[in-house]
Design a protein around this motif. Structure first.
Motif, short mmCIF file in Angstrom:
data_model
loop_
_atom_site.label_atom_id
_atom_site.label_comp_id
_atom_site.label_asym_id
_atom_site.label_seq_id
_atom_site.Cartn_x
_atom_site.Cartn_y
_atom_site.Cartn_z
N ALA A 192 -4.84 -4.35 -3.75
CA ALA A 192 -5.41 -3.04 -4.05
C ALA A 192 -5.38 -2.17 -2.79
O ALA A 192 -5.88 -2.57 -1.74
N LEU A 193 -4.77 -0.99 -2.91
CA LEU A 193 -4.58 -0.09 -1.78
C LEU A 193 -5.23 1.25 -2.11
O LEU A 193 -4.57 2.19 -2.55
N PRO A 194 -6.55 1.38 -1.89
CA PRO A 194 -7.24 2.62 -2.29
C PRO A 194 -7.05 3.75 -1.29
O PRO A 194 -7.79 3.89 -0.31
N LEU A 195 -6.04 4.58 -1.56
CA LEU A 195 -5.78 5.76 -0.73
C LEU A 195 -6.20 7.03 -1.45
O LEU A 195 -5.73 8.13 -1.13
N ALA A 200 -10.00 7.36 1.85
CA ALA A 200 -8.62 7.11 2.31
C ALA A 200 -8.50 7.10 3.81
O ALA A 200 -7.65 6.40 4.38
N GLN A 201 -9.34 7.86 4.50
CA GLN A 201 -9.24 7.92 5.96
C GLN A 201 -9.60 6.58 6.59
O GLN A 201 -9.05 6.20 7.63
N ASP A 394 -4.49 14.02 1.14
CA ASP A 394 -3.03 14.05 1.24
C ASP A 394 -2.35 12.73 1.59
O ASP A 394 -1.16 12.57 1.32
N ILE A 395 -3.05 11.77 2.18
CA ILE A 395 -2.35 10.60 2.72
C ILE A 395 -1.69 9.76 1.63
O ILE A 395 -0.67 9.12 1.86
N GLY A 396 -2.25 9.79 0.43
CA GLY A 396 -1.65 9.02 -0.67
C GLY A 396 -0.25 9.46 -1.00
O GLY A 396 0.56 8.68 -1.54
N LYS A 397 0.10 10.71 -0.67
CA LYS A 397 1.44 11.22 -0.94
C LYS A 397 2.50 10.49 -0.12
O LYS A 397 3.68 10.47 -0.49
N ALA A 398 2.08 9.90 1.00
CA ALA A 398 3.04 9.23 1.89
C ALA A 398 3.67 8.01 1.25
O ALA A 398 4.75 7.58 1.68
N VAL A 399 3.03 7.42 0.25
CA VAL A 399 3.54 6.18 -0.35
C VAL A 399 4.04 6.40 -1.77
O VAL A 399 4.31 5.43 -2.49
#
Length: 423
Positions: A192-195, A200-201, A394-399
């Motif tokens: 589980a990768l909760p971004l 998310a930070q 925004d960081i979830g967009k990186a993956v």
């Protein structure tokens, strides 16, 4: 690398032999005249109960019994609302006397808070874990008083691991291989990768530290788009998310609360854990294994530490009364009770020492072991609130399949540069 904020005890602090049992009898006094303090506090009850309110009610009753001239009114708000509500109170000119929330730096920079020197007796102030006290500083003065802390090891479902014949991974490659095996065994969410925007930070920082990076460098300057950070998110995108190992919900849409609930239901093989999840998972029959966070070529050299904060506002002019109350809050008994009841870590030298040897807190020893190398986010920066919010969104967009880690991190870095320039 992010500036090292080690949470181990300094020799000077240990030598003091502090006990923090002043119970409101510090040098500031504050018993003369009738004063009512207003406290706004965050709700730590994960089950929707009233354990946080009960804690404060009992603490206040004990405090008021010894300080009849000081009354305390308590308002408990959910973590979803508490920071916003305090900000609204301050903006409306109705600041609480005391707030127990997630951030302090903006208020400190605006001159709205009493410093620790203003409020606390010397033994209480000197008893904070050194790095937590440092993390509470804005412009080299401590305004944020750490309330509770936590560290984050790797959690795994021990029964699912036994069934798949797996051992806890120590490297990222081993983690990916374990996740593939769990997927083959039919596990819904191998990792589980909760971004999502809840935290998310923090989830990101755990990975960045394990990859040799961090949100800031050794000089405490933002280093968001560093080569190490870009490589970390590229690995996450290609080797975990891109391989279908992070479950049916896109990481950018998955919040920590939902990930933890799924783990407690037995649907998740691994995640980066939190002390409060141990008890909740056990209640639902999930056997939790713990291990150091994996890194690129071995266990991560550093893990993330998190602290929540309590602070005193100047607006109502109740400096002495707030200080007397906070001295009482930081007695060993009160610190240990709240931390222990919520599966969190105490913030003082003396309470930490007692927890390490107490049999009733044996389940928290692995988290305490991580304290010496734990690092905190740059919470003392007034720009961090804006930067943190941008990361959350925004960081979830990186993956995502179309995401480019370098571009996403670069955009966040530009926001950080602008925010820091405005400090």
């Amino acid at each position: 690398m992010e500036r090292r904020r080690f949470l181990g005890l300094t020799a000077a602090a240990a030598a003091l032999g502090l006990t923090a049992t002043v119970a409101g009898c510090g040098t500031l006094g504050g018993d003369g005249g009738d004063v009512t303090l207003r406290l706004v506090a965050a709700d730590y009850d994960l089950t929707g109960g009233n354990t946080t309110k009960k804690y404060w009610d009992e603490l206040v009753a004990a405090f008021q019994a010894g300080h009849p001239g000081i009354k305390v009114q308590v308002q408990v708000e959910s973590w979803d609302d508490v920071d916003r509500k305090v900000a609204e109170m301050v903006k409306a000119g109705q600041a609480p006397d005391v707030a127990q929330i997630g951030a302090y730096a903006d208020y400190a920079a605006a001159g709205q808070l009493y410093s620790a020197d203003d409020l606390l007796s010397i033994p209480v102030q000197a008893n904070f874990l050194p790095a937590l006290a440092e993390a509470g500083e804005n412009d080299r003065t401590q305004y944020g008083l750490p309330f509770v802390a936590s560290t984050r090891p790797l959690f795994y479902n021990a029964d699912l691991f036994d069934k798949a014949g797996l051992k806890p991974p120590t490297t990222w490659d081993e983690l990916a291989e374990a996740a593939k095996k769990l997927k083959e065994e039919g596990v819904r969410t191998p990792f589980a990768l909760p971004l999502g925007p809840e935290e998310a930070q923090a989830e990101s920082l755990m990975w960045l530290l394990a990859g040799g990076g961090g949100w800031t460098d050794d000089s405490d300057r933002y280093a968001i788009a560093s080569e190490a950070n870009t490589e970390t998110f590229t690995w996450l995108k290609d080797e975990l998310v891109g391989q279908g190992l992070t479950g049916p919900i896109a990481p950018g849409k998955l919040n920590r609360k939902a990930a933890f609930a799924a783990f407690a239901r037995g649907e998740v093989g691994m995640l980066n854990g939190h002390p409060s999840l141990v008890q909740e998972a056990a209640k639902q029959g999930v056997k939790v294994g713990q291990a150091p966070l994996p890194g690129i070529d071995g266990p991560a050299r550093a893990t993330m530490g998190v602290a929540d904060w309590i602070m005193g506002f100047k607006q109502n002019g109740h400096r002495k009364e707030i200080g007397t109350f906070l001295d009482f809050v930081f007695s060993d008994e009160n610190v240990l009770k709240f931390a222990g009841d919520n599966d969190l870590l105490p913030v003082t030298v003396s309470a930490s020492s007692r927890m390490e040897t107490a049999t009733e807190h044996a389940g928290l020893r692995e988290f305490l072991k991580a304290l010496p190398t734990a690092q905190l986010p740059p919470v003392g920066k007034t720009s961090w609130a804006k930067v943190s919010e941008t990361i959350k969104q925004d960081i979830g967009k990186a993956v995502t399949p179309a995401g480019r880690p370098a571009d996403v991190l670069g955009a966040i870095a530009r926001t950080a540069t602008t925010a820091e320039a405005a400090e």
